[in-house]
Structures are given as C-alpha cells and as structure tokens.
Design an enzyme around this catalytic site. Sequence first.
Site, PDB file in Angstrom:
ATOM      1  N   HIS A 178       0.834  -1.199   0.000  1.00  0.00           N
ATOM      2  CA  HIS A 178       0.000   0.000   0.000  1.00  0.00           C
ATOM      3  C   HIS A 178       0.877   1.261   0.000  1.00  0.00           C
ATOM      4  O   HIS A 178       0.680   2.172  -0.822  1.00  0.00           O
ATOM      5  CB  HIS A 178      -0.905  -0.025   1.241  1.00  0.00           C
ATOM      6  CG  HIS A 178      -1.791   1.171   1.383  1.00  0.00           C
ATOM      7  ND1 HIS A 178      -3.112   1.173   0.993  1.00  0.00           N
ATOM      8  CD2 HIS A 178      -1.547   2.416   1.886  1.00  0.00           C
ATOM      9  CE1 HIS A 178      -3.645   2.352   1.249  1.00  0.00           C
ATOM     10  NE2 HIS A 178      -2.715   3.126   1.797  1.00  0.00           N
ATOM     11  N   GLU A 179       1.849   1.316   0.905  1.00  0.00           N
ATOM     12  CA  GLU A 179       2.698   2.497   1.019  1.00  0.00           C
ATOM     13  C   GLU A 179       3.661   2.622  -0.153  1.00  0.00           C
ATOM     14  O   GLU A 179       4.024   3.738  -0.538  1.00  0.00           O
ATOM     15  CB  GLU A 179       3.455   2.464   2.344  1.00  0.00           C
ATOM     16  CG  GLU A 179       2.564   2.475   3.579  1.00  0.00           C
ATOM     17  CD  GLU A 179       1.625   3.667   3.633  1.00  0.00           C
ATOM     18  OE1 GLU A 179       1.969   4.734   3.076  1.00  0.00           O
ATOM     19  OE2 GLU A 179       0.536   3.530   4.219  1.00  0.00           O
ATOM     20  N   HIS A 200       1.844   4.664  -2.691  1.00  0.00           N
ATOM     21  CA  HIS A 200       1.880   6.108  -2.416  1.00  0.00           C
ATOM     22  C   HIS A 200       3.239   6.697  -2.779  1.00  0.00           C
ATOM     23  O   HIS A 200       3.319   7.776  -3.388  1.00  0.00           O
ATOM     24  CB  HIS A 200       1.616   6.349  -0.920  1.00  0.00           C
ATOM     25  CG  HIS A 200       0.187   6.176  -0.514  1.00  0.00           C
ATOM     26  ND1 HIS A 200      -0.866   6.765  -1.195  1.00  0.00           N
ATOM     27  CD2 HIS A 200      -0.371   5.503   0.533  1.00  0.00           C
ATOM     28  CE1 HIS A 200      -2.006   6.445  -0.585  1.00  0.00           C
ATOM     29  NE2 HIS A 200      -1.735   5.678   0.447  1.00  0.00           N
TER      30      HIS A 200
END
Length: 477
Positions: free
Chosen positions: A139-140, A143
């Site tokens: 997920h990160e 980003h």
Amino acid sequence: MFLLSISFPFRIRVISEVSNPFLEQRSKWSEGYDNLMRRYGLFITLAQIRLTTTRLNRTFVQISCYCTYLWRLWFTMGLCCGLIIMVSSIFVLTITAIRSLLPKKHTELLLTPVLPGINIGWSELVYFIPAIAISGIFHEFGHAIAAISENVKVNGFGFFVMLIYPGAYVDLSSDHLTQISPFRQLKIYCAGAWHNIVLALFCIILVKNLSILLWPLYVVGGSVAVMNVHSASPLYNVLVQGDIISHINECHVQSTLTWRNCLNEIQRQPPSGYCVDIRALESRYRHTVKGSTVFDCCNRTASDICFSFKSMHMQKRSKVCLNARNTSSRSSCNTDLDCLINQRSTCVIPLLPKDYRLLRITRRKKKDVLYIDIPKQLTQAVSITNYLPRYSSLSVMIPENLERFLLYIISFSAALALLNLVPAYALDGQWALIALTEYFITSSNKHSVNRIRSIIQIIGTGLLVANVVIALRPFIT
C-alpha cells in the site's frame, strides 16, 4: 513522592520532587539514547516500535523513472479505481450497519474483525502477521512511487509494530503536495488502495492456478491425502498425515469434492451389505451369542460385529457374528438378489444404530481402515487435500499453508483498500475527498462545496465508527 514514566524497553525516566544525585548522569544517558534512536530512525514506546529510513528513496526514484508514461497511465487507472472504491465503501458500510439491525439469523457481517486468540487461533499468526505486513508495505509503496512520479518529495519510508500488528507508512513533503493540482494529488492518495486491489487480484489468480504452479512438486487428482485428524476422533493416530485415500467403501475418492459426495451418498443410501457363503454363515451362526442386544451378538469382540441375514429355511432375519474386515472385503449388496451370481451366497447387512455405517477406507500402500460412525462426521474429523506429493520428502501441508497465506493477503489487502478510502477523518479517503472537491471548487461555490465535503466526512466517519462498534459487539457483550 515519585512519578514513574516507562518507555519500554530501553528508557526509564524518573521525575522526583526531591534532588537526585544521579539525575545529571541519568540525563546524559537519556541524551545518548535519544541520539542513538535518531541516528537509526528508531522510536520506541510501550506499545509501539517505529523505524524510519531514507535508504529506499533512491529505489523509489529508480522505479518511478522507468517508463514514466506507463506509470502515469497506471496511476490514472488507480485514480478511477480509487473513486469507485470510495463510493463502494460508503455503500458497504451502510449495508453492514442496516444488516446489524435485522434479526440475528440475517446478521452475517460483511466486515469482521480478526482478533488472534479470540476468533482465530494463535497458530494463525504465522499467516496473519506477514499478510498484514505485505498488504501495508505494498500500500505504502504505491503512495511513494505515485508521489515521485508526480514530482513530490518522499522524506522517508517507515515500518512499525503496534502491539502485535505490523504496518508501514510513507512521509511525503506537504509543501510539494499542496503545490500540485488536485488531479495529481488524487493519483497519489488513491495509489495505495489501487496497489492493494492489484495485490489482491494477483493473489486470487495464484490461488486459482495453484495446482499448475505446484505441478512439478505435487499431483492433483486420482486420490486425496490426509492432512490432519481431530485429536478427539477414534481415527486419531490411525489415519496419519500423508496417508493417500483412494476409496471409501466402493466409492472412488478423486478429490475433496468427491470425498464429501461419497460420504453424503453413503449417508443417504440404506446400509449396504456383503455377499457371504451360506455354509460359512451357518457355521458362524452356531457360535453367535443368542438372546443378545440388538446390535451386540459377538460378546463384545473387537474385530467382529453383528450382521443380519435370512437363509432360505428361515422365516425371519437372524443375527450372526462375523469378522468385519473379512466380510467387508466381499462384494457389496443390498438384497439377496444381488448375490444370485453365486447361489450359495446371501446378503448380510451390518446391524448398527440409526445413521451409522460401516466404512472401509482404502489407503495406498497401507492396510484398509474399518470405521463405524455417521459418515458426515468424517468430514469434520478428517482434513484432506487434493495435493499428492511427488516426492516423499514433501509435506502435504505446504499447498494448504500457501493457499491459506494467499487468502489472508487477499482478505487484508482488499479490506485495507476498502476501509482506507472511506471519506473519514485521518484516512486516505479524507485527503482524496478534499482533492476531489478542490478539483470542482470555484470562487462562487466554495462555501457550498466545503459544506458538502464536511457533511460527507461526518457521514463517513460515523459509518466507520458504527461498523467498528458493530463488529466488536459480539466480543464485548
């Protein structure tokens, strides 16, 4: 009077109202500790350990600089997916809240908390913790790569463990982030959930094609293998892990599905019998205990059980004690007519309590197992798998463990994507909503747009809190 403040496990600060001769020395130790923690990017408290690093920044830059056009297209797709997820999250949370108001039989929750030691066993932590970590890191990563693709500086990437729950985070430059357009901001905010969806879909593909991926090591089809036997079952230590089962009675077991179908069919049909020579039967009949209970005519012999039969000169069925293993190896029958091929044979049927059956489990390269029980209970007592090892050194548990791990990743990654884009305070959904409304804001409608945004955030936060309470309610009450 002393006040004790503990920062586990390394630092203990003592604040005293009286002078402490060691306070100055303690202050130097504390300063040295703080310098050490800052040097390695560590932050440690009683319930959390956090590590921040800039060593991955160069890697993120290298990845984002490769095929920049494809990355822009990739994160534009992520933006579209993210907006769909944001709307879907409100719908899912609303449906879950409404379902909780229905009678209990209709309250199967769409979202269920996973609490080790409460609704999953501690043994599941070996799948649980890595699956959460992988979902959070992926997920990160989304980003971080999206931010660099949009020329936003990444200050650092971090990992943390809170209690037993691992996670990750990315530190972006707020100055750079506020200077780019709302459209580009949206791509960054939606990138995390987008990567979670991609990860979940990838793992679904792996699960669906696991037999192909494991083909060099495992064979699928033809038989099934025993994984575990419940410790309370009489079959415990009789059937052992790795036993290959090919038949149950005369039903060929080719997969886990046919295993269940065979047991259901045996349960549904009346008890089957076996064709036995009449002369041997009459010889055994003379040694059978007369006047015994309905099911016991063998004087409680371990290897023998009671059968009922009817010979030509008898008006009613009689009981006879026969060796279960020898008898069950003969051809099966339901009536005496099934034994007419050999005129000297008759059909003997096991005398068992209602719903009980005599089951003969055929194993490859091992002795058959005879078992008397309700067939459906065998599905609960014995866990089986379709994967048969090609090599004796391989465990039958590897495919099952791998599949379970992938299912955990699918569950956590999809949940993280859905919940993180809820337009609620402190989540990616809050910033995505701000960027989305900023995209449509003008000087004339600024007040109205801000009001609508606040209402949506309040609704999203309220729904999220309500669903957390609903999910935890069974464990509190």
